[in-house]
Design an enzyme around this catalytic site. Structure first.
Site, PDB file in Angstrom:
ATOM      1  N   SER A  64      -0.498  46.237  36.436  1.00 19.64           N
ATOM      2  CA  SER A  64      -1.086  47.591  37.233  1.00 19.64           C
ATOM      3  C   SER A  64      -2.114  48.296  36.642  1.00 19.64           C
ATOM      4  O   SER A  64      -3.012  47.954  36.815  1.00 19.64           O
ATOM      5  CB  SER A  64       0.508  48.394  37.480  1.00 19.64           C
ATOM      6  OG  SER A  64       0.034  49.345  38.192  1.00 19.64           O
ATOM      7  N   ASP A 280      -0.380  49.115  44.287  1.00 19.41           N
ATOM      8  CA  ASP A 280       0.970  49.609  45.020  1.00 19.41           C
ATOM      9  C   ASP A 280       0.993  50.960  45.022  1.00 19.41           C
ATOM     10  O   ASP A 280       2.093  51.486  45.265  1.00 19.41           O
ATOM     11  CB  ASP A 280       2.144  48.663  44.097  1.00 19.41           C
ATOM     12  CG  ASP A 280       1.934  49.105  42.832  1.00 19.41           C
ATOM     13  OD1 ASP A 280       1.235  49.878  42.206  1.00 19.41           O
ATOM     14  OD2 ASP A 280       3.218  48.586  41.973  1.00 19.41           O
ATOM     15  N   GLU A 370       7.069  58.659  44.576  1.00 19.36           N
ATOM     16  CA  GLU A 370       6.681  59.210  43.119  1.00 19.36           C
ATOM     17  C   GLU A 370       5.538  60.219  43.503  1.00 19.36           C
ATOM     18  O   GLU A 370       4.410  59.647  44.214  1.00 19.36           O
ATOM     19  CB  GLU A 370       6.328  58.297  42.150  1.00 19.36           C
ATOM     20  CG  GLU A 370       7.861  57.569  41.814  1.00 19.36           C
ATOM     21  CD  GLU A 370       7.705  56.815  40.550  1.00 19.36           C
ATOM     22  OE1 GLU A 370       8.551  56.861  39.683  1.00 19.36           O
ATOM     23  OE2 GLU A 370       6.705  55.685  40.423  1.00 19.36           O
ATOM     24  N   ALA A 371       5.304  61.168  42.696  1.00 14.36           N
ATOM     25  CA  ALA A 371       3.928  62.044  42.630  1.00 14.36           C
ATOM     26  C   ALA A 371       3.027  61.262  42.314  1.00 14.36           C
ATOM     27  O   ALA A 371       1.707  61.441  42.953  1.00 14.36           O
ATOM     28  CB  ALA A 371       4.186  63.351  41.821  1.00 14.36           C
ATOM     29  N   ARG A 496      11.282  63.615  28.717  1.00 19.12           N
ATOM     30  CA  ARG A 496      12.012  62.364  29.006  1.00 19.12           C
ATOM     31  C   ARG A 496      11.226  61.351  27.990  1.00 19.12           C
ATOM     32  O   ARG A 496       9.845  61.334  27.986  1.00 19.12           O
ATOM     33  CB  ARG A 496      12.076  61.945  30.454  1.00 19.12           C
ATOM     34  CG  ARG A 496      10.713  61.765  31.101  1.00 19.12           C
ATOM     35  CD  ARG A 496      10.816  61.229  32.585  1.00 19.12           C
ATOM     36  NE  ARG A 496      10.844  59.721  32.459  1.00 19.12           N
ATOM     37  CZ  ARG A 496       9.892  58.909  32.725  1.00 19.12           C
ATOM     38  NH1 ARG A 496       8.609  59.387  32.346  1.00 19.12           N
ATOM     39  NH2 ARG A 496      10.214  57.618  32.598  1.00 19.12           N
ATOM     40  N   ARG A 505       7.418  61.933  27.359  1.00 20.67           N
ATOM     41  CA  ARG A 505       6.624  62.831  28.342  1.00 20.67           C
ATOM     42  C   ARG A 505       7.337  64.267  28.392  1.00 20.67           C
ATOM     43  O   ARG A 505       8.427  64.224  28.645  1.00 20.67           O
ATOM     44  CB  ARG A 505       6.583  61.880  29.519  1.00 20.67           C
ATOM     45  CG  ARG A 505       6.019  60.783  29.373  1.00 20.67           C
ATOM     46  CD  ARG A 505       5.320  60.187  30.663  1.00 20.67           C
ATOM     47  NE  ARG A 505       5.183  58.714  30.550  1.00 20.67           N
ATOM     48  CZ  ARG A 505       3.993  58.231  29.959  1.00 20.67           C
ATOM     49  NH1 ARG A 505       3.029  59.096  29.343  1.00 20.67           N
ATOM     50  NH2 ARG A 505       3.709  56.996  29.913  1.00 20.67           N
TER      51      ARG A 505
HETATM   52  C1  16G Z   1       6.201  52.492  35.981  1.00 28.45           C
HETATM   53  C2  16G Z   1       6.904  52.379  37.439  1.00 28.45           C
HETATM   54  C3  16G Z   1       6.468  53.684  38.155  1.00 28.45           C
HETATM   55  C4  16G Z   1       6.720  54.992  36.959  1.00 28.45           C
HETATM   56  C5  16G Z   1       6.123  54.592  35.636  1.00 28.45           C
HETATM   57  C6  16G Z   1       6.466  55.709  34.694  1.00 28.45           C
HETATM   58  C7  16G Z   1       7.410  50.730  39.001  1.00 28.45           C
HETATM   59  C8  16G Z   1       6.976  49.394  39.676  1.00 28.45           C
HETATM   60  N1  16G Z   1       6.672  51.159  38.182  1.00 28.45           N
HETATM   61  O1  16G Z   1       4.875  52.241  36.111  1.00 28.45           O
HETATM   62  O2  16G Z   1       7.201  53.792  39.208  1.00 28.45           O
HETATM   63  O3  16G Z   1       6.211  55.961  37.653  1.00 28.45           O
HETATM   64  O4  16G Z   1       6.530  53.266  35.196  1.00 28.45           O
HETATM   65  O5  16G Z   1       6.244  55.317  33.516  1.00 28.45           O
HETATM   66  O6  16G Z   1       8.875  50.901  38.979  1.00 28.45           O
HETATM   67  P1  16G Z   1       6.720  56.231  32.143  1.00 28.45           P
HETATM   68  O7  16G Z   1       8.316  55.718  32.131  1.00 28.45           O
HETATM   69  O8  16G Z   1       5.990  55.610  31.063  1.00 28.45           O
HETATM   70  O9  16G Z   1       6.589  57.588  32.338  1.00 28.45           O
HETATM   71 ZN    ZN Z   2       0.647  49.676  40.300  1.00 31.23          ZN
END
Ligand code: 16G
Ligand code: ZN
Length: 528
Positions: A64, A280, A370-371, A496, A505
């Site tokens: 990603s 995405d 999501e934002a 979190r 975060r």
């Molecule tokens: C991943 C998630 C995304 C989320 C991010 C949060 C999918 C496909 N992707 O990239 O939706 O916003 O994780 O990351 O679910 P974090 O847990 O490091 O904040």
């Molecule tokens: Zn992506």
């Protein structure tokens, strides 16, 4: 199962000893050099999942928005959704098995899940443009074939395109044709029909600047462009011919730095958007007359989409339940606007697309974002059938609204959030509603906010509840946050553990940027 073949092939994709990885929010993701064994093993696991579900399973090789040196992999379940949680555990179990335990672990998983090993298996594979991705998809194929599964390798695809293919293949073509051509035609036909109905066809709706994060989105948009050029002309930036993937560009960069990507000059009034590295996620932006940058994130995208859908559903006179799903990161102004002005119920889930997607399935029409720009809209089968019927039978105002809805439904990728599909949905809505990007932006004003990362020895000391809005442990942390929040106006804050990085975060919002900044800072100190 030909156990000796598995042992032999597994040794060709040997696990670095001592390396332990976890199937996280978006599959496995890390530096590419440590991932070959994971790819092979996910090929094996996809075969077991395919045998168990008697369906085609997808494997996507991508990391990603991560830097080019990283890579990752995730499995796609039969209807194009994310892998079921119980299988995430199997994925982690298999990924961490030592070589000599591989056979036992595979048998274990098969027994636990009552997999009929005689069943046929079919796996489809897609990959992004990273230098390591091609070799990795070969390792996945090796894993699939050694367990006797059949493979179709789609080669380069965006993540949502692979989700689409899996969904098409498991619904006997009802969702669309499982080819790249089928995807382009389904979306473009719906888009062109919609833009034909727009009364305004002024030039300002005809062109859009797209930052492709130097990723797969550029290749696919170039292939697709001529299918929809009647309705929109796109100008591509960061198309991968010069810059590095996700470097100083893309949706994640623009959202987190709140500034334009490198390599794109923005003039007053120009409508621009950014994809992330696997296309995405999408965010929009523009510069005002004073040259100030304005970001339009996933929350405002959800607002535009849900208000448009709500209006059309009212016109067709069906009493349907529409819901919007967000995460704790949604800007407080967006939640307030949706609930108080638009009167749509808003729900909050944990971060990660699978949680939002799951919740959105509970509604006749569920919009989730999501934002950070990841989202789509889901329509229940009953709603789709009803809309199809009205679109066929009626020629009046109601019929017209039903026809628009019919096309909008076709334009969304209901299998997964899709930057290309969302972009076309947004462009169609702006044209149909005769809205400029400034008018869209003016729906509500975002509360100033700040996100911080805190490095801690063990991020697991923090656990949360209430969709990550309240900290449960360590004891006293939530009380400390509550006290800090009270010092500011219109304020809110939460912490979190990240699901993708070894950090905590912190999010804070308040009535001014200074307040949001200092609240975030104070909360980050309370974490220690
Ligand atoms: C991943 C998630 C995304 C989320 C991010 C949060 C999918 C496909 N992707 O990239 O939706 O916003 O994780 O990351 O679910 P974090 O847990 O490091 O904040
Ligand atoms: Zn992506």
């Amino acid at each position: 199962m030909d156990l000796s073949a598995i042992t032999k092939h597994s040794a060709l994709h040997a696990k670095p000893s001592g390396l332990l990885l976890q199937y996280g929010t978006a599959g496995f993701r890390m530096k590419a050099e440590h991932l070959d064994h994971i790819m092979f093993r996910m090929g094996l696991l996809a075969v077991l999942r395919s045998k168990q579900t008697k369906s085609t399973i997808g494997v996507m090789v991508t990391a990603s928005h991560n830097p080019e040196e990283d890579n990752g992999v995730k499995l796609v379940d039969p209807l194009g959704e994310m892998l079921a949680p119980s299988w995430e555990e199997h994925a982690t179990y298999l990924a961490n098995a030592e070589e000599e335990d591989m056979q036992r672990v595979l048998i274990d998983i098969s027994e636990k899940e009552a997999v009929d090993l005689q069943q046929d298996a079919f796996v489809v594979i897609g990959r992004d443009t990273r230098p390591s991705s091609e070799k990795f998809s070969q390792s996945v194929i090796d894993g699939v074939t050694v367990l006797g599964g059949q493979v179709h390798d789609y080669g380069l695809l965006t993540t949502p395109q692979l989700h689409y293919m899996v969904c098409c293949r498991n619904t006997s073509g009802q969702y669309g044709m499982a080819t790249i051509e089928g995807y382009y035609q389904k979306l473009s036909k719906a888009f062109v029909e919609l833009t034909k109905q727009a009364s305004c066809s002024g030039d300002e709706y005809r062109s859009l600047k797209v930052d492709c994060a130097n990723g797969i989105g550029a290749l696919k948009l170039k292939e697709m462009e001529h299918y929809f050029s009647q309705g929109l002309s796109v100008q591509l930036f960061n198309d991968g011919t010069k810059g590095k993937l996700n470097h100083l560009c893309g949706a994640d960069f623009v959202k987190s730095h709140q500034k334009p990507p490198q390599g794109m000059e923005i003039k007053f009034n120009e409508r621009c958007c950014s994809f992330d590295g696997d296309a995405d996620r999408i965010v929009y932006y523009y510069c005002d007359a004073d040259g100030h940058f304005h970001l339009i994130d996933g929350d405002k995208i959800a607002t535009l989409i849900s208000s448009f859908l709500k209006e059309l559903l009212l016109e067709i006179g069906e009493n349907l339940n529409v819901g919007v799903v967000q995460t704790a990161y949604a800007n407080g102004s967006s939640t307030r606007y949706l609930e108080e002005v638009m009167k749509v119920p808003v729900y909050c889930t944990k971060t990660g697309v699978k949680h939002l997607h799951h919740k959105a399935q509970e509604f006749d029409v569920g919009v989730y974002f999501e934002a950070n720009g990841h989202g789509t809209a889901l329509f229940s089968k009953a709603v789709e059938d009803k809309i199809n019927q009205l679109a066929r039978e009626l020629e009046d105002k109601k019929g017209k609204a039903a026809k628009i809805l019919r096309n909008i439904i076709d334009l969304f990728n209901q299998a997964a959030g899709d930057a290309i599909a969302d972009m076309l949905v947004i462009e169609a809505i702006l044209a149909l509603k005769n809205l400029t990007i400034q008018q869209w932006d003016a729906l509500y004003t975002d509360l100033p906010n700040r996100q911080l990362k805190v490095k801690v020895a063990d991020r697991k000391v923090i656990s949360t509840t209430d969709a990550e809005r309240q900290a449960v442990t360590p004891p006293g942390l939530q009380e400390a946050i509550n006290d800090l929040v009270k010092k500011y106006r219109l304020s809110r804050a939460f912490v979190r553990p990240s699901g993708t990085e070894d950090v905590i975060r912190v999010y804070a919002e308040a009535d001014s940027q200074e307040s949001a900044d200092s609240l975030a800072h104070e909360v980050s100190l309370a974490v220690f």
